[in-house]
Design an enzyme around this catalytic site. Structure first.
Site, PDB file in Angstrom:
ATOM      1  N   ARG A 141     -24.555   3.906  -2.905  1.00 51.48           N
ATOM      2  CA  ARG A 141     -23.093   3.031  -2.500  1.00 51.48           C
ATOM      3  C   ARG A 141     -23.446   1.590  -1.972  1.00 51.48           C
ATOM      4  NH1 ARG A 141     -22.594   6.612  -5.333  1.00 51.48           N
ATOM      5  NH2 ARG A 141     -21.753   8.751  -4.795  1.00 51.48           N
ATOM      6  N   SER A 156     -14.404  10.846  -0.865  1.00 52.15           N
ATOM      7  CA  SER A 156     -15.449  11.286  -0.053  1.00 52.15           C
ATOM      8  C   SER A 156     -15.706  10.282   1.151  1.00 52.15           C
ATOM      9  CB  SER A 156     -16.601  11.162  -0.920  1.00 52.15           C
ATOM     10  OG  SER A 156     -17.687  12.068  -0.454  1.00 52.15           O
ATOM     11  N   GLU A 209     -18.847   6.518   3.966  1.00 47.73           N
ATOM     12  CA  GLU A 209     -18.930   5.978   2.762  1.00 47.73           C
ATOM     13  C   GLU A 209     -17.589   5.326   2.445  1.00 47.73           C
ATOM     14  OE1 GLU A 209     -18.108   7.841  -1.680  1.00 47.73           O
ATOM     15  OE2 GLU A 209     -19.988   8.661  -0.611  1.00 47.73           O
TER      16      GLU A 209
END
Length: 291
Positions: free
Chosen positions: A163, A213, A283
Site C-alpha cells: 500500500r 478496505s 489503509e
C-alpha cells in the site's frame, strides 16, 4: 482559466464513495495534462495548497473539508492498448482498464477487476486484491512534479511496497500509467474476472456506501478476523457501522458523517488493541480538516 470547470465551496460528499466530506474552497476537473499544468501554475501564483483526487473510493475527507484547490482527475479517463501494453490516464477507473485488457486478450490484471478506484489512486497506494497488486503489472508511470515538470518513472523508481509508492512521498501528480501484460485467452481472462467479482460480491457490502478496505493487513493477522473476533460487527457510531457482512468494511447506513467514520475507526482500533495488542493501521487515506 474559463475553460476549466471550477466550482467554489463545493461539497466533496458528492464525489466520495462514503458520501461524506465537507466542502472544498475550489474544485477543478481538468480534461488533459495541459489543464493540470495550468491549474498547478494558478495554485502556485495564488499560493493555494493542492489536493489531487481520483475516484475517491479508498478515502475519507473530514467534515471541515479541504482548503485551497482540489483537482479531481476523473475526466482524464482515456484507456488505450497496443501490443502487450495498456496505457490508462490517471482518472480512468481500474475496473474499466481491466476490461480493456481483457478485450485485447491481455492477462495479468484480473486481480483488479473489481477495484473501484482510479488508476492514479491505484498507483499512489499500490492497490491490490486477491493476491495481486499494481506493482506487478506497472511498466512506467508519467507524473507531473511540484515544479510542473513531466517525468516518467520506471517501476523500480516507484519504490512500491505494501500500500505504498514513491508518489506518496514526492507530491507528484500521476498523469497516466503504462501496464505491461501478457497474451492470454480472452474467455479464460473473462472467466477469472467473473470468478473474482462473484467472490467480492458474496463477501463485501457492495450495496452500501463505504470507503473499501479500512485497515492494512497486520503482520501475521487478518484485520477483518480480528475485528470479527472482537465482536465489533454491527458496531455503530452515528450513521457509520462496521459491516455485518465483512468486518473489514465500515458502511454508511444512515447519513453518516466523516466524524462518524473516524469514531468507528478509533473504537475498532482501541478495542482490537486492548484484546490482541495489535495496532490496526488504516489503509484508507484520511484527509481534510475537522469541522
Amino acid at each position: 482559466m474559463e475553460k476549466i470547470k471550477l466550482l467554489k465551496n463545493e461539497p466533496l460528499s458528492k464525489y466520495t464513495f462514503t458520501e461524506t466530506g465537507g466542502p472544498a474552497d475550489l474544485v477543478a476537473f481538468p480534461k488533459n495534462t495541459e489543464e493540470v499544468r495550468e491549474l498547478l501554475s494558478m495554485a502556485k501564483r495564488d499560493d493555494l495548497p493542492i489536493t489531487v483526487l481520483g475516484n475517491a473510493s479508498n478515502l475519507i475527507i473530514k467534515d471541515g473539508g479541504i482548503r485551497g484547490l482540489v483537482i479531481i482527475l476523473t475526466e482524464m479517463n482515456e484507456i488505450t492498448s497496443h501490443d502487450d501494453l495498456v496505457i490508462a490516464q490517471a482518472g480512468a477507473r481500474y475496473i474499466d482498464t481491466t476490461i480493456v485488457a481483457q478485450q485485447h486478450g491481455l492477462t495479468g490484471m484480473e486481480f483488479a477487476a473489481g477495484i473501484p478506484g482510479s488508476i492514479g489512486g491505484a498507483v499512489f497506494m499500490n492497490a491490490g486484491a486477491y493476491g495481486g497488486e499494481t506493482a506487478e503489472v506497472i511498466e512506467s508511470v508519467t507524473v507531473l512534479t511540484p515544479e510542473n515538470e513531466i517525468k516518467t518513472l520506471s517501476n523500480s523508481e516507484l519504490d512500491f511496497g505494501y500500500r505504498h509508492s514513491a508518489v506518496q512521498d514526492q507530491d507528484d501528480i500521476v498523469l497516466k500509467a503504462t501496464f505491461k501484460l501478457s497474451a492470454g485467452d480472452k474467455d479464460e481472462i473473462q472467466a477469472e474476472m467473473d470468478r473474482l467479482n462473484e467472490l467480492r460480491e458474496s463477501k463485501q457490502p457492495l450495496d452500501l456506501p463505504s470507503c473499501g478496505s479500512v485497515f492494512k493487513r497486520p503482520e501475521g493477522y487478518f484485520a477483518g478476523k480480528l475485528i470479527h473476533d472482537a465482536g465489533l460487527q454491527g458496531y455503530q457510531s452515528g450513521g457509520a457501522q462496521v459491516s455485518k457482512k465483512h468486518a473489514g468494511f465500515i458502511v454508511n447506513i444512515d447519513n453518516a458523517t466523516a466524524t462518524d467514520y473516524l469514531n468507528v475507526i478509533k473504537h475498532v482500533q482501541e478495542t482490537v488493541y486492548a484484546k490482541n495488542k495489535v495496532h490496526l493501521e488504516t489503509e484508507v487515506r484520511i484527509i481534510g480538516q475537522d469541522k
